[in-house]
Design an enzyme around this catalytic site. Structure first.
Site, PDB file in Angstrom:
ATOM      1  CG  HIS A  43      -1.914  -1.084   1.290  1.00 12.68           C
ATOM      2  ND1 HIS A  43      -1.843  -2.126   2.168  1.00 12.68           N
ATOM      3  CD2 HIS A  43      -3.033  -1.297   0.546  1.00 12.68           C
ATOM      4  CE1 HIS A  43      -2.872  -2.938   1.993  1.00 12.68           C
ATOM      5  NE2 HIS A  43      -3.610  -2.463   1.007  1.00 12.68           N
ATOM      6  CD  GLN A 159      -9.417  -4.825  -6.566  1.00 13.07           C
ATOM      7  OE1 GLN A 159     -10.175  -5.395  -5.780  1.00 13.07           O
ATOM      8  NE2 GLN A 159      -8.356  -4.145  -6.153  1.00 13.07           N
TER       9      GLN A 159
HETATM   10  O1  PAF Z   1      -8.015  -4.062  -3.345  1.00  9.45           O
HETATM   11  C1  PAF Z   1      -8.692  -3.705  -2.353  1.00  9.45           C
HETATM   12  O2  PAF Z   1      -8.159  -3.466  -1.255  1.00  9.45           O
HETATM   13  C2  PAF Z   1     -10.197  -3.597  -2.476  1.00  9.45           C
HETATM   14  O3  PAF Z   1     -10.708  -4.576  -3.311  1.00  9.45           O
HETATM   15  C3  PAF Z   1     -10.652  -2.202  -2.933  1.00  9.45           C
HETATM   16  C4  PAF Z   1     -10.146  -1.858  -4.311  1.00  9.45           C
HETATM   17  C5  PAF Z   1     -10.163  -1.161  -1.929  1.00  9.45           C
HETATM   18  C6  PAF Z   1     -12.185  -2.149  -2.958  1.00  9.45           C
HETATM   19  O4  PAF Z   1     -12.731  -2.433  -1.726  1.00  9.45           O
END
Ligand code: PAF
Length: 286
Positions: A43, A159
């Site tokens: 992150h 995603q």
């Molecule tokens: O990747 C993540 O942490 C989640 O899927 C996101 C993109 C924040 C959506 O809740």
């Protein structure tokens, strides 16, 4: 307004929009980094990239109930808001948006965003409804914040493909930026769910990346796709993983099965290791 070195937290849409509008009036470029918290170095890399590409970075922390299946780990999902706040402050993030569930899904909420096709394969086939939950919350966060850019990790490759598709389909005025997967020294992709691994399981975890890396290299070098996938599955099973949900070579954008190494390809895998379901992916390239 937040200065460059003060992290402010807001929980409601009006406060979020007020701060972003003030930056906009000052012609500052705004980056959004949606997360579910339990922040790690992966992150931080997203935040740092945001800081490189924009003047102000807004992180969101929201453990989204709609993307967890009934038998999944929604209540057990790690929550550590104070530690996350400190990490974001240290990284230089300007604003944290941490809404309550009722702010995102107020009473009567009845809308869903669904990206057909891309959401139905791979993880979508094993986690029904998961990507509808992701697409819905990401659409909301983009519309609530209205950033210039939004950053997502390539670790969740499917995603990322879905978010790019919905941004295009819905004409949401934001640039979606994918950021390379951050790995530990032994190759294991950083993930909040790695916290579920015991010390013994953690020693086995590098086998997933090693297996898909070897298969990707073999396919890029001209090896048969089906036998390379079988070899990767055997390697993962031999390392002590439990159920292997999939090991697949897919087209890098459409995620349809790869038929030739001449197409842009991605190797993707998901397998259970103890309590943790690990996913990973690598490019298929020479
Ligand atoms: O990747 C993540 O942490 C989640 O899927 C996101 C993109 C924040 C959506 O809740």
């Amino acid at each position: 307004m937040a200065s460059a070195d003060t992290l402010i937290m807001v929980r409601d849409v009006d406060s979020l929009r007020r701060r972003i509008a003030a930056w906009r009036r000052d012609h500052l470029k705004v980056a959004l980094v949606p997360t579910m918290g339990a922040l790690h170095k992966g992150h931080v890399a997203l935040m740092q990239r945001g800081l490189q590409q924009a003047d102000r970075v807004v992180a969101t922390i929201f453990v989204n109930p709609k993307q967890f299946g009934p038998s999944e780990d929604f209540s057990a999902y790690p929550r550590q808001e104070n530690a996350d706040f400190d990490m974001l402050a240290k990284t230089g993030v300007h604003l944290l948006y941490a809404p309550e569930v009722g702010t995102i899904y107020p009473d009567g909420f009845a809308t869903a965003v669904r990206v057909a096709g891309l959401s139905d394969v791979l993880d979508g086939a094993h986690r029904p409804g998961h990507f509808d939950g992701v697409a819905t919350v990401v659409t909301k966060l983009l519309l609530q914040a209205g950033p210039d850019i939004a950053l997502f990790g390539e670790k969740d490759y499917q995603q990322l493909a879905i978010i790019k598709r919905l941004q295009t389909d819905l004409n949401i005025p934001v640039d979606i930026i994918g950021v390379a997967t951050q790995r530990d020294a032994d190759g294991v992709a950083l993930s909040s769910r790695n916290a579920y691994l015991t010390a013994e399981e953690r020693k086995k975890a590098p086998a997933l990346y090693a297996a898909i890396g070897a298969a990707a290299k073999a396919i890029a070098g001209g090896a048969d796709i089906a036998s390379s996938l079988t070899a990767a599955k055997d390697q993962i099973a031999a390392a002590g993983f439990g159920k292997i949900d999939y090991v697949e070579a897919r087209h890098a954008e459409t995620l349809v099965p790869l038929t030739s190494a001449a197409e842009p390809g991605r190797m993707l895998a998901a397998a259970q290791l103890g309590r943790a379901r690990l996913i990973d992916n690598v490019a298929i390239e020479k």
